[in-house]
Each structure stands twice: as C-alpha cells, then as structure tokens.
Design an enzyme around this catalytic site. Sequence first.
Site, PDB file in Angstrom:
ATOM      1  N   LYS A 133      21.014 -18.747   1.987  1.00 17.52           N
ATOM      2  CA  LYS A 133      19.835 -17.988   1.543  1.00 17.52           C
ATOM      3  C   LYS A 133      20.216 -17.097   0.359  1.00 17.52           C
ATOM      4  O   LYS A 133      21.381 -16.712   0.224  1.00 17.52           O
ATOM      5  CB  LYS A 133      19.361 -17.069   2.682  1.00 17.52           C
ATOM      6  CG  LYS A 133      18.611 -17.761   3.796  1.00 17.52           C
ATOM      7  CD  LYS A 133      18.108 -16.721   4.795  1.00 17.52           C
ATOM      8  CE  LYS A 133      17.377 -17.383   5.943  1.00 17.52           C
ATOM      9  NZ  LYS A 133      16.155 -18.092   5.535  1.00 17.52           N
TER      10      LYS A 133
ATOM     11  N   ARG B  17      14.334 -24.671  14.442  1.00 23.63           N
ATOM     12  CA  ARG B  17      13.723 -25.831  15.116  1.00 23.63           C
ATOM     13  C   ARG B  17      14.779 -26.680  15.807  1.00 23.63           C
ATOM     14  O   ARG B  17      14.485 -27.356  16.790  1.00 23.63           O
ATOM     15  CB  ARG B  17      12.907 -26.634  14.098  1.00 23.63           C
ATOM     16  CG  ARG B  17      13.703 -27.224  12.980  1.00 23.63           C
ATOM     17  CD  ARG B  17      12.837 -27.637  11.783  1.00 23.63           C
ATOM     18  NE  ARG B  17      12.371 -26.494  11.007  1.00 23.63           N
ATOM     19  CZ  ARG B  17      11.581 -26.584   9.937  1.00 23.63           C
ATOM     20  NH1 ARG B  17      11.163 -27.756   9.516  1.00 23.63           N
ATOM     21  NH2 ARG B  17      11.204 -25.498   9.286  1.00 23.63           N
TER      22      ARG B  17
HETATM   23  N1  BES Z   1      14.514 -17.529   9.989  1.00 21.74           N
HETATM   24  C1  BES Z   1      13.890 -18.221   8.928  1.00 21.74           C
HETATM   25  C2  BES Z   1      12.406 -17.923   8.810  1.00 21.74           C
HETATM   26  C3  BES Z   1      12.036 -16.513   8.439  1.00 21.74           C
HETATM   27  C4  BES Z   1      11.832 -16.162   7.124  1.00 21.74           C
HETATM   28  C5  BES Z   1      11.871 -15.566   9.412  1.00 21.74           C
HETATM   29  C6  BES Z   1      11.469 -14.871   6.799  1.00 21.74           C
HETATM   30  C7  BES Z   1      11.507 -14.271   9.095  1.00 21.74           C
HETATM   31  C8  BES Z   1      11.308 -13.916   7.777  1.00 21.74           C
HETATM   32  C9  BES Z   1      14.061 -19.726   9.156  1.00 21.74           C
HETATM   33  O1  BES Z   1      15.208 -20.116   9.809  1.00 21.74           O
HETATM   34  C10 BES Z   1      14.107 -20.361   7.817  1.00 21.74           C
HETATM   35  O2  BES Z   1      15.042 -20.135   7.107  1.00 21.74           O
HETATM   36  N2  BES Z   1      13.072 -21.141   7.489  1.00 21.74           N
HETATM   37  C11 BES Z   1      12.981 -21.777   6.234  1.00 21.74           C
HETATM   38  C12 BES Z   1      12.608 -23.219   6.466  1.00 21.74           C
HETATM   39  C13 BES Z   1      12.764 -24.086   5.261  1.00 21.74           C
HETATM   40  C14 BES Z   1      14.223 -24.270   4.919  1.00 21.74           C
HETATM   41  C15 BES Z   1      12.132 -25.422   5.568  1.00 21.74           C
HETATM   42  C16 BES Z   1      11.916 -21.051   5.432  1.00 21.74           C
HETATM   43  O3  BES Z   1      10.937 -20.582   6.017  1.00 21.74           O
HETATM   44  O4  BES Z   1      12.084 -20.917   4.231  1.00 21.74           O
HETATM   45 MN    MN Z   2      16.848 -20.368   8.488  1.00 21.46          MN
END
Ligand code: BES
Ligand code: MN
Length: 485
Positions: free
Chosen positions: A262, A336
């Site tokens: 990230k 997921r």
């Molecule tokens: N934990 C994150 C989602 C999230 C984002 C929670 C902001 C709280 C605040 C999740 O694991 C994630 O990284 N999701 C990605 C999915 C994508 C890679 C398909 C996302 O939402 O960008």
């Molecule tokens: Mn994630």
Amino acid sequence: MSIQINYKSSSLKTVSGNLILFVDENFTIGALKKYISKTEFSYISELLKTSDLKKNLLLFEINSQKTIFLVSIKKDSKTSDIESLGAKFHTYINYEKKNEYFVNSDSLNSKIENFVGYFLHGLKLKSYEFNLYKSKKNKRLVTVNVFGNKNKISTKNQLRFKALEEGTFFARDLVSEPGNILHPDEYAKRLNFLKKYGLRINIYDEKKLKKLGLNALLGVGQGSIRGSYLVTIEWNGLKNSSKPLAFVGKGVCFDTGGISLKPAKFMEDMTYDMAGSAVVAGLMKNLALRKAKVNAVGVVGLVENMPGGNAQRPGDIVKSYSGKTIEILNTDAEGRLVLADALTFTEKKFKPKFMIDLATLTGAIIVSLGSEYAGLFSNNDKLSNQLLNAGEKVEEKLWRMPLHKNFDKLIDSKNADMQNINYVGGAGSTTAAQFLQRFILNKTPWAHLDIAGMAFSKYGGALNSGGATGYGVRLLNKLIEDDYE
Ligand code: BES
Ligand code: MN
Ligand code: ZN
C-alpha cells in the site's frame, strides 16, 4: 474521564448538587415542584419563557454548586434519540469541571420504556477513550447517582446495558491497539482470556490450520514473523445443541498490502483492519455477560499481512479449505482470502442457523456509503430485513448492495477456479462479496457486512468521541434480542 453510574432505590427530595430532571416535549415543569425549591422553580419558569423549546437539553445555573438540567423526552423519540441525548450530556460534562450529578427518574411519566437507561447508556458509550499509551492520563471520575421509584431500570436491564457497554468497549480496545502490540499471537492470547466469562475458546494455530487445509488464510499470514490463527468463541446459552448463530470476523492485525504494498499515506489506518473480528469478540463477550438465551459462535481469522522473503506473491495459486483454488493477483485483497476459509470452516463445523461476517473489506464501500451506512450483501431476504431493522433501531445503519451471478465473470480466473481481484474495475465491494459467496457451500443464510467506513471515526459520531466505534456490536445484539431470543 470515566463515568460511574450508581443506582439508588430511594426517591429524591431536593439536592444541593447538579440535578438532571426529565420533562415532556413542552418542558412542562409543574410536576417538578416536589424536587426543587420555590426560587429555583420560579427562576426556571421565567427563563423557559424565552428558551427554545425545540431543544432537548436546557440547563439552568442556580449557583456555583448547582446546575439544573432539563432533559426533554419528545413523544415520538426513538430510543436511539434518547441515547444521543445522553451522549450530548457527556459533551457538557466534558467542558464543565463538575464531577457529581443526580438523576431523578421520577420526574416524568413517559411511555417510552427504559428511557432513563437509554440516556445513561448513551452517556456511557460516548465517554469511552483509549489512553493506554498516554503518560498523562485523564484520571477524572464523574459520578452519576440515579434516584427514583418510577421509570426504574430493573437489575436485569442494568445488566443488559452494562454488558453491551463492556462488549462495545472490548471491541474498541482491540481496534485501538497498535499493530506492534496486538499482533496475531497477542490477539489469540487475549481471546483466550474470554474463558473466564464462560465462553468456550478454541485456538487453531498454523500447524492445525495446515493440517486442515486452510491455505487461503495461511497464505495471507506467511510473510509475517507472527503466527496465523483461527479462533472460535462459543456461547451455549440454551444448554442444548440447537444450531448456533454464527458470526465471522476479519482479523487482519495490520494490512501493509503485502507484496502489493500500500502507499505510505494513511497506511497507519490499517491497524483497524481487524475491526470485524473485534466486533465478533465484543459481541460474544456481551452475550456471555448478559447470559443470553441463545446458542452462538464467533469465528475469527487472525493474521498479519506483511511483505517479506516468505510472503505470498502476486500470481500464486492456493487451494482453499473448500477445495476451490484461488489465483492471488493482488496480495492486498487479503481479507476475502481469510474470510473464505473462515466461512467454509464455520459452515462445515457448526452447521449454523445463519452466518454473518463482518470485515473492513474494501475501500470501495467508503466511496459508496461513506461513514453513514455499512454495506450489506446477502443471499437471504429475511436475514437482510432483520439486519436492516436492527440497524435502524440502534442507529448502526446498513444499506443493502447487490449480489448477482453476472458479476462472477469478473472473478473467474484463467489459471484457477477464481482470482482474488477484478481487473476490469468497478463494483469493488460487490465483487469482493461475490467472491465470499462462493465459499458458502450448503446454502446457509449468509450476510456480509462491509464495515470499512464504519469501524473507525476520525471526528467522532453520536455515541463515540472519535477513534474505534465498535460499530456492529449493538447492531448484532439487537438482531439477536429481537429475532432469535
Ligand atoms: N483493508 C483493506 C480495505 C480498507 C481500505 C479498509 C480502507 C479500511 C479503509 C483491504 O484489505 C484492501 O486493501 N482492499 C483493497 C482491495 C483491492 C486490492 C481489490 C482496496 O479496497 O483497495
Ligand atoms: Mn488489503
Ligand atoms: Zn485489509
């Protein structure tokens, strides 16, 4: 600051300290003569003439020792409105440096059952703060003494409110802890302590999970020096073996994204990526504390998503506990993967009446619903409606989002049974939910709550002062109370 509530069984005459009195929507004060002096009564009567009676809370400074608060309970108030009023009162306490209050529950005849309890519940929920790592702590203790023979909060109801507060605070505590403290090893230990409330705890460590074949969950945690776990928390309140209600939580103690790293900005927020699991733990603690007449089980997947020499790579293919294979195209779509195995495991092991999972699953749900509603995805209309109703009642609202087989093509993979992200783009939260649905193998009624926008509040909300909200504990407790107990 902490709030101590003392329930007294006597009625209250006059007091020299700060006094809270309940009145109707028109601020009718005739009945208050019994509880305040003549001069106070005429002073308040006079000031009321020029006060805005649309307000819910008016205060009258009698002298430096005494302020009288009139709390107006409107006829059509919802219990959640009354909770918000209690929280509003907390904001007052925060500014004023007064540490003792008297509540008189005799002052109003209202049809709203337990209104005093809801008021105090809101006050208590709003007072939560996480200051474990502050050298200078706010040690202030505020005492609220509740008097009265009318509108009495029964011992049973006192216990229910208290259990819900403690369950919510437990969830908030867990979410507030930073990643270096509450890593999966420590988290599993803390859940083990729930035994003392009569909950049955089972901890599946990496060795056991490997043997069982929960490889989707294990893959997420393999880059971390900490262990990965699945923990089950059982409450057998019916003392029989009827099918339990199941609650499944995402417990990613920290989500760096893994090799699909990230960006640095706001990555620190990913310490709350275990909020789904914390809500499950808080809910189970609440059920045990109030000895709920229900069989329920909580299942949480605890992992840390880190990059590293042993981390999962984009392109890896894993065989999940269901037997289905998954191509990992993005290691940041890890929630997921954890939930997929946890859901299959829960359905197989407990054969539950329903399964509800909670997860900070997608950033996309924040784009859709912000911080007002959690996303609800479900294969079952009855369960959905029960959840929507419970959410309205406790002001932990849900908005139903679609699932549809047409979304399936977005997660079908060339190389495996499915892939963990959708490359076409769009419908990010739905494709994640559609992915989860593939791991419900026996048509169990299932609902997925995407709480990414609800678990943490930067600015504070009606019943929290900012930080971890505990969103979901009160919602699910209401669902159980209204429909399954
Ligand atoms: N934990 C994150 C989602 C999230 C984002 C929670 C902001 C709280 C605040 C999740 O694991 C994630 O990284 N999701 C990605 C999915 C994508 C890679 C398909 C996302 O939402 O960008
Ligand atoms: Mn994630
Ligand atoms: Zn995540």
